[in-house]
Write an enzyme that holds these catalytic residues in place. Structure first.
Site, PDB file in Angstrom:
ATOM      1  N   GLY A  46      23.394  17.581 -12.811  1.00 29.84           N
ATOM      2  CA  GLY A  46      21.760  18.313 -12.978  1.00 29.84           C
ATOM      3  C   GLY A  46      21.687  18.530 -11.283  1.00 29.84           C
ATOM      4  CD  GLN A  51      20.387  18.688  -5.581  1.00 27.52           C
ATOM      5  OE1 GLN A  51      19.799  18.549  -6.817  1.00 27.52           O
ATOM      6  NE2 GLN A  51      20.950  17.784  -5.678  1.00 27.52           N
ATOM      7  CB  CYS A  88      21.864  12.425  -5.591  1.00 25.76           C
ATOM      8  SG  CYS A  88      20.771  14.337  -4.806  1.00 25.76           S
ATOM      9  CG  LEU A  89      25.906  17.103  -7.672  1.00 26.40           C
ATOM     10  CD1 LEU A  89      25.807  19.124  -7.941  1.00 26.40           C
ATOM     11  CD2 LEU A  89      27.067  16.786  -8.037  1.00 26.40           C
ATOM     12  CG  HIS A 131      18.619  12.470 -10.262  1.00 25.35           C
ATOM     13  ND1 HIS A 131      19.128  11.472  -9.871  1.00 25.35           N
ATOM     14  CD2 HIS A 131      18.753  13.856  -8.910  1.00 25.35           C
ATOM     15  CE1 HIS A 131      19.247  12.241  -8.501  1.00 25.35           C
ATOM     16  NE2 HIS A 131      18.626  12.974  -8.438  1.00 25.35           N
ATOM     17  CD  GLU A 132      18.847  17.269 -11.237  1.00 25.31           C
ATOM     18  OE1 GLU A 132      18.611  18.045 -10.028  1.00 25.31           O
ATOM     19  OE2 GLU A 132      19.788  16.393 -10.775  1.00 25.31           O
ATOM     20  CG  HIS A 135      16.074  16.485  -7.016  1.00 30.92           C
ATOM     21  ND1 HIS A 135      16.791  15.974  -5.370  1.00 30.92           N
ATOM     22  CD2 HIS A 135      17.343  16.286  -6.958  1.00 30.92           C
ATOM     23  CE1 HIS A 135      17.428  15.682  -4.936  1.00 30.92           C
ATOM     24  NE2 HIS A 135      18.267  15.808  -6.342  1.00 30.92           N
TER      25      HIS A 135
HETATM   26 NI    NI Z   1      19.775  14.902  -7.160  1.00 29.27          NI
END
Ligand code: NI
Length: 158
Positions: A46, A51, A88-89, A131-132, A135
């Site tokens: 995701g 991000q 998380c990226l 999670h997304e 963000h």
């Molecule tokens: Ni994330």
């Protein structure tokens, strides 16, 4: 399509609240395409627009069933709860245990602005949506971890 730079944990953009998308135009489609490429290249499940430094309510998710594009997503209902490891990226190499709902009902707009409703009973999908969506409100998984995984535990995961 292009790979965009993923901002990392200390970047203040990750703490800002994203604004709704109002124009469903070429610029949005490019963002969605770039986000999917960027997520795949980074081998994530995701990615949210903040991000890549864009404060708009745009998310892509791919848990292995193809890319889902969610514009202006809203979680309508959740049920169940499960603690599992999550990363998380924007936090490469870091994982922690986070409790998330196992089922969610969400509404969102597609790339053409059409509202869609989706119910998922897949815990990984529910975790990714939550999670997304966090963000988009400047909330990060590290805010919700019960604890981070140790280097030994990370080795076991690999
Ligand atoms: Ni994330």
């Amino acid at each position: 399509m292009a790979i965009r730079t993923i901002v990392l944990e200390d970047d203040p953009v990750l703490r800002k609240k994203s604004r709704p998308v109002e124009k469903f135009d070429q610029r949005l489609w490019e963002l969605l395409d770039d986000m999917a490429d960027t997520m795949h290249k980074a081998q994530g499940v995701g990615l949210a627009a903040p991000q890549v430094g864009v404060l708009r309510r745009v998310v892509v998710v791919d848990i292995g069933e193809g890319v889902m594009e969610l514009v202006n997503p809203e979680i309508l209902e959740t049920s169940g709860a499960e603690e599992d490891s999550e990363g998380c990226l924007s936090f490469p190499g870091q994982y922690g245990l986070v409790t998330r709902p196992t089922q969610v009902k969400i509404k969102y707009q597609d790339r053409h602005g059409q509202w869609q409703l989706r119910q998922s009973t897949c815990p990984l999908m529910a975790r990714a949506f939550c999670h997304e969506t966090d963000h988009l409100n400047g909330v990060l998984f590290v805010d919700k971890v019960s604890r981070m995984l140790s280097p030994e535990e990370l080795e076991e995961m690999a």
